[in-house]
Structures are given as C-alpha cells and as structure tokens.
Design an enzyme around this catalytic site. Structure first.
Site, PDB file in Angstrom:
ATOM      1  N   ARG A  51       0.865  -1.182   0.000  1.00 38.66           N
ATOM      2  CA  ARG A  51       0.000   0.000   0.000  1.00 38.66           C
ATOM      3  C   ARG A  51       0.901   1.231   0.000  1.00 38.66           C
ATOM      4  O   ARG A  51       2.116   1.116   0.141  1.00 38.66           O
ATOM      5  CB  ARG A  51      -1.017   0.012   1.146  1.00 38.66           C
ATOM      6  CG  ARG A  51      -0.628  -0.566   2.452  1.00 38.66           C
ATOM      7  CD  ARG A  51       0.288   0.248   3.357  1.00 38.66           C
ATOM      8  NE  ARG A  51       0.053   1.662   3.378  1.00 38.66           N
ATOM      9  CZ  ARG A  51       0.997   2.567   3.512  1.00 38.66           C
ATOM     10  NH1 ARG A  51       2.271   2.202   3.655  1.00 38.66           N
ATOM     11  NH2 ARG A  51       0.747   3.852   3.524  1.00 38.66           N
ATOM     12  N   GLY A  52       0.252   2.403  -0.153  1.00 33.67           N
ATOM     13  CA  GLY A  52       1.033   3.626  -0.297  1.00 33.67           C
ATOM     14  C   GLY A  52       1.232   3.890  -1.789  1.00 33.67           C
ATOM     15  O   GLY A  52       1.557   2.970  -2.549  1.00 33.67           O
ATOM     16  N   ASP A 234      -1.975  10.976  -2.527  1.00 30.28           N
ATOM     17  CA  ASP A 234      -2.349   9.858  -3.405  1.00 30.28           C
ATOM     18  C   ASP A 234      -2.676  10.341  -4.809  1.00 30.28           C
ATOM     19  O   ASP A 234      -2.491   9.608  -5.783  1.00 30.28           O
ATOM     20  CB  ASP A 234      -3.517   9.095  -2.799  1.00 30.28           C
ATOM     21  CG  ASP A 234      -3.057   8.425  -1.512  1.00 30.28           C
ATOM     22  OD1 ASP A 234      -3.135   9.069  -0.450  1.00 30.28           O
ATOM     23  OD2 ASP A 234      -2.563   7.287  -1.581  1.00 30.28           O
TER      24      ASP A 234
END
Ligand code: MRU
Length: 354
Positions: A51-52, A234
């Site tokens: 994730r990230g 994001d």
C-alpha cells in the site's frame, strides 16, 4: 532502507515473481510476500499487502510486466488489455497506479519484444520512484530547522514507496545530518498506518517520535507544539487540491487556523492533470469491517481480529479526503517546492520549472 541490518526495497521483481514486504503483518512480523502472477499481484494490492501510492505504482508496473510474460503469443494484446483493466480496478485513488500501468503498457504494446520491454519499463518506474523520493528528501530537508517537531498523517515513508518515502524522506535526511528533529505520528484510523507503519519505520531509523490519537492534532497545534506538518499524497489535481489519507483535511484546516506550515510531499508521478480539481478525484470506499474490527497479535503472538465497536452497528469507511489547495503551504517534489496553483503545477510538469 535497512530492516534488521539488511537492505530492502518495499517492492521488487525477480524471475517473474513480484516480492512485497507484507504490510498487513507489520510491525509485529516482518515477512516478504511472493506474488507469482499478475492476478496474485492484483490481490496483494487490493488486500493492502502492498500500500502507499508509490509502492502501489511500482507493484502495478510489475503486475503489468507479469501480464506480458503470461500472455499467449496469439492474443497478447487482448490478454494484456484485460490485465490492465484488472490492475486498475484494484484501488481507485492513487494516481501512481494508473501512471505505471499506462507507461508499461505503452512501452510494450508495439515492441518487437513486449515481455522484455514491459519488464524494463516497470523496473525503470521502480528505480525512478526511489530516486524521486531521495530528491524530495533533499528539497524538504531545507524546510526543517534544528529542534523542529513535525507532525505527519498516515504512512508516507519508505513502506509507501520503493524506498525513502515522501513525507518522511526530509525527516530522515535531517536526522542523518545531525539535526534534532522529532515526529508526532497521527495513529490514522481505521487501519492505523501511522501507529503501525510510520512508528515502526521511525523506530528503525532511530528518529524520536510519539504517536498521537487521531483527534489530538488541533489541540497540539493550538498549544504551539507542532512546528510544521508534512503529509504524502495519493493524487494531486491540476489546481493543487490533494487527495490523501482520510483525516488529512481536518489537520490542514487546523494547521491554517493555528499558523502551522502544511506541506504535501509527492513525486511528479502523483499529479493528474486530467483532474481539474479535487472534485474529480475518485475516493475509495473500503469495507466497514476495517472500522468495526482491529487486528493484532494475541498473547500467543497469533494475529487475531477483535470487534472494537458496538455489536450490530454499521460503519462508513471513506479511505481518502481532499484538501483544497488553499490550505497547502507548498508541495515538495523531486524538482523542488512548488506552489499549489494551476500555473505553477503546469510549469512543473511541462518544463520541470515553476
Ligand atoms: O490506503 P493507503 O495506505 O494505501 O494510503 C496511502 C497512504 O499511505 C497515504 O494516503 C499517504 O499519505 C500517501 S501515499 C504515500
């Protein structure tokens, strides 16, 4: 980054498999997950083994390379187009994922050797991600003065990228350069990326840090205990509006109220000029289970899930929010610190100057 004395990247590919640091188990257990196919890598992105934004992007690029490797010689185009759709359906908000699938697909689709071309492009994306984050550290380091107390939200450190991270990269460099810097880490419910991942990273790097309950930021700022805030991103729209982990927006509003500089750190691969403003950024809704339950080791060390809310109550789980550009002091990129407005961003992306 070093884990238990050994050098690691968060994501890498070898002999057709994608290797990922299993982030659902951290900080309790360090394990490397192997995805042997594009479908397995998609599943790893969906279930947040990886994730990230940057790490998702690198994994998506490698998943695309796996698809080219798996595709039958006859019908390679159809197979890889479908695989691209599958990869892009895993998580909707992080722009780096779409950036990576497009780059790998375009590099391979008309090549004489599509498998080699896809792998080489995916590798390039991962290497660039690392280098961009390293440079973000250099630019952001200049903003951190000796003795600064920096607050951050979620995890935008090395676990969220291939290495170095974005929001934490300047902190690591400042610390390595001998500056006295400490970090207030928002716990970041419901998945606790701050309390679990950022705190673990900072401990590995020897950076002094304190975990804050999610609702303590405004209190700390109002008492003059935060010198600056740095968060990741994001997706950044053309006008500078920025999507980041849920809870970022209220921190940005509090920061403006109490005169705390609020910086976003992100590589240029996170900007999306197709989104005119934050209103166009798709916001992922995740399962209510992430709010209702928490997972951690029981007394025998086995991972267990427990209910932490009123039984039979329902929950909502929007995973990101959008901070309007007017709350952002500056965006730290690999090319320098840019103002969050349309012209500066356009300049940054078209010429690298702003
Ligand atoms: O849902 P996640 O953990 O993939 O969210 C991504 C994040 O870690 C944050 O929003 C971060 O601040 C930006 S990505 C480095």
């Amino acid at each position: 980054m070093k884990v238990n004395g050994a050098d690691y990247r968060t994501v890498w590919m070898k002999e057709g498999s994608v290797f990922l640091i299993e982030q659902n188990l951290l900080p309790f257990e360090f394990r490397v997950h192997e995805s042997r196919s594009c479908a397995e890598t998609c599943n790893a992105i969906r279930t947040m083994i990886v994730r990230g934004a940057g790490a998702i992007g690198a994994a998506a690029g490698f998943a695309m390379a796996q698809a080219f490797r798996e595709a039958p010689h006859q019908g390679i185009r159809e197979y890889t187009e479908n695989a691209r759709k599958d990869i892009e359906a895993t998580r909707p908000t992080a722009q780096n994922l779409f950036y990576a699938t497009e780059r790998v697909f375009d590099a391979a689709k008309d090549s004489d050797d599509p498998r080699a071309a896809a792998l080489s492009e995916a590798q390039k994306i991962a290497d660039e991600d690392m280098e961009r984050c390293r440079k973000i550290g250099e630019h952001g380091n200049g903003l951190i003065r000796n003795g600064f107390r920096v607050e951050t939200h979620c995890n935008a450190g090395w676990l969220a990228f291939v290495d170095y991270g974005t929001a934490l990269s300047p902190v690591y460099l400042a610390h390595r350069n001998g500056k006295k810097v400490s970090v207030y880490v928002d716990e970041t419910r419901p998945r606790s990326q701050g309390a679990r991942l950022t705190a673990w990273e900072l401990r590995n790097e020897g950076v002094p840090h304190t975990i804050l309950p999610d609702n303590a930021g405004a209190h700390m700022m109002s008492h003059g205990k935060i010198d600056m805030m740095i968060v990741g991103a994001d997706r950044i729209a053309a006008n500078g509006d920025t999507a980041n982990k849920i809870g970022t927006l209220e921190k940005a509003i509090a920061a403006k109220e109490f005169g705390v500089p609020f910086y976003v750190a992100a590589p240029t691969s996170t900007f999306d000029l197709n989104c005119a403003s934050g209103k166009d950024i798709p916001i992922e809704e995740r399962s209510e289970e992430e709010v209702l339950y928490q997972t951690g080791p029981n007394s025998s060390g086995k991972m267990e899930r427990i209910l932490v809310c009123s039984p039979d109550s329902r929950a909502l789980n929007p995973a990101f929010d959008v901070t309007p550009a007017r709350y952002i002091t500056g965006i730290i990129t690999e090319n320098g610190i840019v103002k969050p407005d349309k012209d500066s961003i356009k300049g940054l992306l078209s010429t690298g100057s702003f």
